[in-house]
Scaffold this active site. Sequence first.
Site, PDB file in Angstrom:
ATOM      1  N   ASN A 211      35.074  20.874   7.001  1.00  0.00           N
ATOM      2  CA  ASN A 211      34.256  19.674   7.204  1.00  0.00           C
ATOM      3  C   ASN A 211      34.185  18.797   5.951  1.00  0.00           C
ATOM      4  O   ASN A 211      33.694  19.233   4.908  1.00  0.00           O
ATOM      5  CB  ASN A 211      32.849  20.099   7.648  1.00  0.00           C
TER       6      ASN A 211
ATOM      7  N   HIS B  52      21.559  26.196  19.272  1.00  0.00           N
ATOM      8  CA  HIS B  52      20.826  25.459  18.254  1.00  0.00           C
ATOM      9  C   HIS B  52      19.726  24.624  18.892  1.00  0.00           C
ATOM     10  O   HIS B  52      19.980  23.917  19.861  1.00  0.00           O
ATOM     11  CB  HIS B  52      21.751  24.463  17.555  1.00  0.00           C
TER      12      HIS B  52
ATOM     13  N   ARG C 286      18.506  29.435  17.554  1.00  0.00           N
ATOM     14  CA  ARG C 286      18.217  29.093  16.158  1.00  0.00           C
ATOM     15  C   ARG C 286      17.346  27.851  16.174  1.00  0.00           C
ATOM     16  O   ARG C 286      17.696  26.852  16.818  1.00  0.00           O
ATOM     17  CB  ARG C 286      19.537  28.803  15.446  1.00  0.00           C
TER      18      ARG C 286
ATOM     19  N   TYR D 299      18.226  18.737   6.499  1.00  0.00           N
ATOM     20  CA  TYR D 299      19.655  18.901   6.768  1.00  0.00           C
ATOM     21  C   TYR D 299      19.930  19.306   8.219  1.00  0.00           C
ATOM     22  O   TYR D 299      19.340  20.250   8.743  1.00  0.00           O
ATOM     23  CB  TYR D 299      20.239  19.966   5.832  1.00  0.00           C
TER      24      TYR D 299
ATOM     25  N   ASP E 250      17.953  29.022   9.833  1.00  0.00           N
ATOM     26  CA  ASP E 250      18.930  28.824   8.757  1.00  0.00           C
ATOM     27  C   ASP E 250      18.263  28.085   7.597  1.00  0.00           C
ATOM     28  O   ASP E 250      17.762  26.975   7.770  1.00  0.00           O
ATOM     29  CB  ASP E 250      20.104  27.991   9.313  1.00  0.00           C
TER      30      ASP E 250
ATOM     31  N   HIS F  39      19.905  27.307   4.822  1.00  0.00           N
ATOM     32  CA  HIS F  39      20.943  26.491   4.165  1.00  0.00           C
ATOM     33  C   HIS F  39      20.864  26.580   2.644  1.00  0.00           C
ATOM     34  O   HIS F  39      20.956  25.560   1.940  1.00  0.00           O
ATOM     35  CB  HIS F  39      20.845  25.024   4.614  1.00  0.00           C
TER      36      HIS F  39
ATOM     37  N   GLU G 245      18.985  33.090   7.909  1.00  0.00           N
ATOM     38  CA  GLU G 245      20.351  32.849   7.417  1.00  0.00           C
ATOM     39  C   GLU G 245      20.366  32.122   6.080  1.00  0.00           C
ATOM     40  O   GLU G 245      19.547  31.223   5.853  1.00  0.00           O
ATOM     41  CB  GLU G 245      21.077  32.014   8.475  1.00  0.00           C
TER      42      GLU G 245
ATOM     43  N   GLU H 282      28.629  31.941   5.575  1.00  0.00           N
ATOM     44  CA  GLU H 282      29.464  30.909   6.209  1.00  0.00           C
ATOM     45  C   GLU H 282      30.291  30.127   5.190  1.00  0.00           C
ATOM     46  O   GLU H 282      31.286  29.523   5.544  1.00  0.00           O
ATOM     47  CB  GLU H 282      28.632  29.975   7.086  1.00  0.00           C
TER      48      GLU H 282
ATOM     49  N   ARG I 164      28.783  36.527   8.090  1.00  0.00           N
ATOM     50  CA  ARG I 164      29.007  35.277   8.843  1.00  0.00           C
ATOM     51  C   ARG I 164      30.311  34.554   8.498  1.00  0.00           C
ATOM     52  O   ARG I 164      30.600  33.493   9.033  1.00  0.00           O
ATOM     53  CB  ARG I 164      27.836  34.320   8.564  1.00  0.00           C
TER      54      ARG I 164
ATOM     55  N   HIS J 255      30.042  32.317  11.949  1.00  0.00           N
ATOM     56  CA  HIS J 255      29.775  30.875  11.948  1.00  0.00           C
ATOM     57  C   HIS J 255      30.535  30.227  13.113  1.00  0.00           C
ATOM     58  O   HIS J 255      31.688  30.546  13.353  1.00  0.00           O
ATOM     59  CB  HIS J 255      30.282  30.329  10.611  1.00  0.00           C
TER      60      HIS J 255
ATOM     61  N   ASP K 119      31.891  21.905  13.808  1.00  0.00           N
ATOM     62  CA  ASP K 119      32.987  21.486  12.933  1.00  0.00           C
ATOM     63  C   ASP K 119      34.077  22.558  12.826  1.00  0.00           C
ATOM     64  O   ASP K 119      35.052  22.387  12.099  1.00  0.00           O
ATOM     65  CB  ASP K 119      32.470  21.090  11.540  1.00  0.00           C
TER      66      ASP K 119
ATOM     67  N   GLU L 140      27.635  32.450  16.894  1.00  0.00           N
ATOM     68  CA  GLU L 140      27.039  31.109  16.950  1.00  0.00           C
ATOM     69  C   GLU L 140      27.839  30.253  17.934  1.00  0.00           C
ATOM     70  O   GLU L 140      29.066  30.271  17.931  1.00  0.00           O
ATOM     71  CB  GLU L 140      27.090  30.474  15.552  1.00  0.00           C
TER      72      GLU L 140
ATOM     73  N   TRP M 235      23.614  23.880  -2.747  1.00  0.00           N
ATOM     74  CA  TRP M 235      24.160  24.042  -1.412  1.00  0.00           C
ATOM     75  C   TRP M 235      24.134  25.484  -1.108  1.00  0.00           C
ATOM     76  O   TRP M 235      24.497  26.302  -1.822  1.00  0.00           O
ATOM     77  CB  TRP M 235      25.563  23.514  -1.276  1.00  0.00           C
TER      78      TRP M 235
HETATM   79  C1  CS2 Z   1      25.236  25.523   9.701  1.00  0.00           C
HETATM   80  C2  CS2 Z   1      26.381  24.574   9.849  1.00  0.00           C
HETATM   81  O1  CS2 Z   1      25.916  26.400  11.747  1.00  0.00           O
HETATM   82  C3  CS2 Z   1      25.350  26.649  10.702  1.00  0.00           C
HETATM   83  O2  CS2 Z   1      24.838  27.704  10.431  1.00  0.00           O
HETATM   84  O3  CS2 Z   1      24.949  25.968   8.454  1.00  0.00           O
HETATM   85  O4  CS2 Z   1      25.909  23.484  10.543  1.00  0.00           O
HETATM   86  C4  CS2 Z   1      27.021  24.059   8.581  1.00  0.00           C
HETATM   87  O5  CS2 Z   1      26.096  23.413   7.799  1.00  0.00           O
HETATM   88  C5  CS2 Z   1      28.178  23.163   8.940  1.00  0.00           C
HETATM   89  O6  CS2 Z   1      29.105  23.906   9.652  1.00  0.00           O
HETATM   90  C6  CS2 Z   1      28.813  22.560   7.695  1.00  0.00           C
HETATM   91  O7  CS2 Z   1      29.973  21.919   8.031  1.00  0.00           O
HETATM   92 MG    MG Z   2      24.390  28.034   8.452  1.00  0.00          MG
END
Ligand code: CS2
Ligand code: MG
Length: 402
Positions: A37, A122, A147, A159, A210, A212, A236, A262, A283, A312, A316, A339, A402
Amino acid sequence: MKITDAKIIITCPGRNFVTLKINTDQGIFGLGDATLNGMEKPVASFLESYCIPVLLGKDPRNTEDIWHYFYRGVYWKRGSVAMTALSAIDMALWDIKGKALNTPLYNLIGGKSREKVMVYAHANGRNLDDAIIQAGSEKEKGFRAIRIQSGIPGISDAYGVPKEEGFYEPAHKGLPKEEYWNTAKYLDYIPRLFEKAREAFGNEVHLLHDVHHRCTPIEAARLAKELEPFHLFWLEDPVSGELQEGLRLIRKHSSTPLAIGEVFNSVYDYTTLITEQLIDYVRMPLSHGGGISHVKKVADFAAIYHIQTGFHGATDLSPVNLAASIHINLALNNFGIQEYMPHQDIVNEVFKVNYRFENGFLTIDDTPGIGVDIDEEKAARYPYIMASLPVNRKEDGTMFYW
Ligand code: CS2
Ligand code: MG
């Protein structure tokens, strides 16, 4: 059997996807997902300028040797771009192997341990109440695991939480957007979200969240501890996994299950986490973690330590990756959950898929290999559009994790 040529197909049906197509002298071809991505072009360029010339003339059936050639054999190893390229190569080669032997991928990696794989949906709400409504609608669709993410009062861009209705897409068109973050506000809000969720759904659904990577280990320990009464399926990426030892602190304070990886791309990102049993789910996805050859080894390593998989699978990652993930999920004994965010309908114009969602589970048919095809003519109708993932700053402007 020999690899005669390979090409890269970049297409943007709603979002960018990069697909590697490897051709052989026996008329069989294989597909691999090379989408990273926001970094689609660097992967395509690495494949074009280095990997494809190296692959020409090699026997595509030698998946293990070719994998090691690009991981162990090269001087400059690893990194997200190189490992996404290697993932695509490995996936395409396993696709060819399955087609050549006329059998679906899962048969080549242990056969079926189950008939269907449990997936999680999601739910992204603008605020707490909206998040509960979104989660309720996913539950109505049959999902048994959800989630939940929510906008946070006082944080303008949480995010991945869209401000309007529409498809989930954390990348924005053009250059990276700068977003601002406040961990204190986040930590105060999230336990209330899960309290509400349990009030609304009882114990009928699995709940996931999540982070992140937005917390320090001690902040993550507080969050994991405060979420304990709501029995999450997993929390997560509570911290950036770069410092694997950081997870010891969270573990010491809480029994909330943890999922991580991920953004990982090597088994060496996991050695401390797995051997010290600091996490519960791995993941690392097939399409960024070195493909089937590598992720299967990581999953088997995790199994020895009672750790399960939860790959994951955001939008994307292309349908080729999702199908390959379903095959490996069917085969592994230590599969936990997958997921699943359905791709937009327009994506299914370009990719012909062989999987199906029903009642909280995904199944896949018996098409040999991975079983997904791409319509190159339709792909060409959707040219690449630059898009980038955001970067985060604290409110005072400091660059954040990140
Ligand atoms: C996220 C994703 O799916 C997840 O757990 O963390 O949306 C991730 O941020 C994206 O795949 C980034 O491209
Ligand atoms: Mg994630």
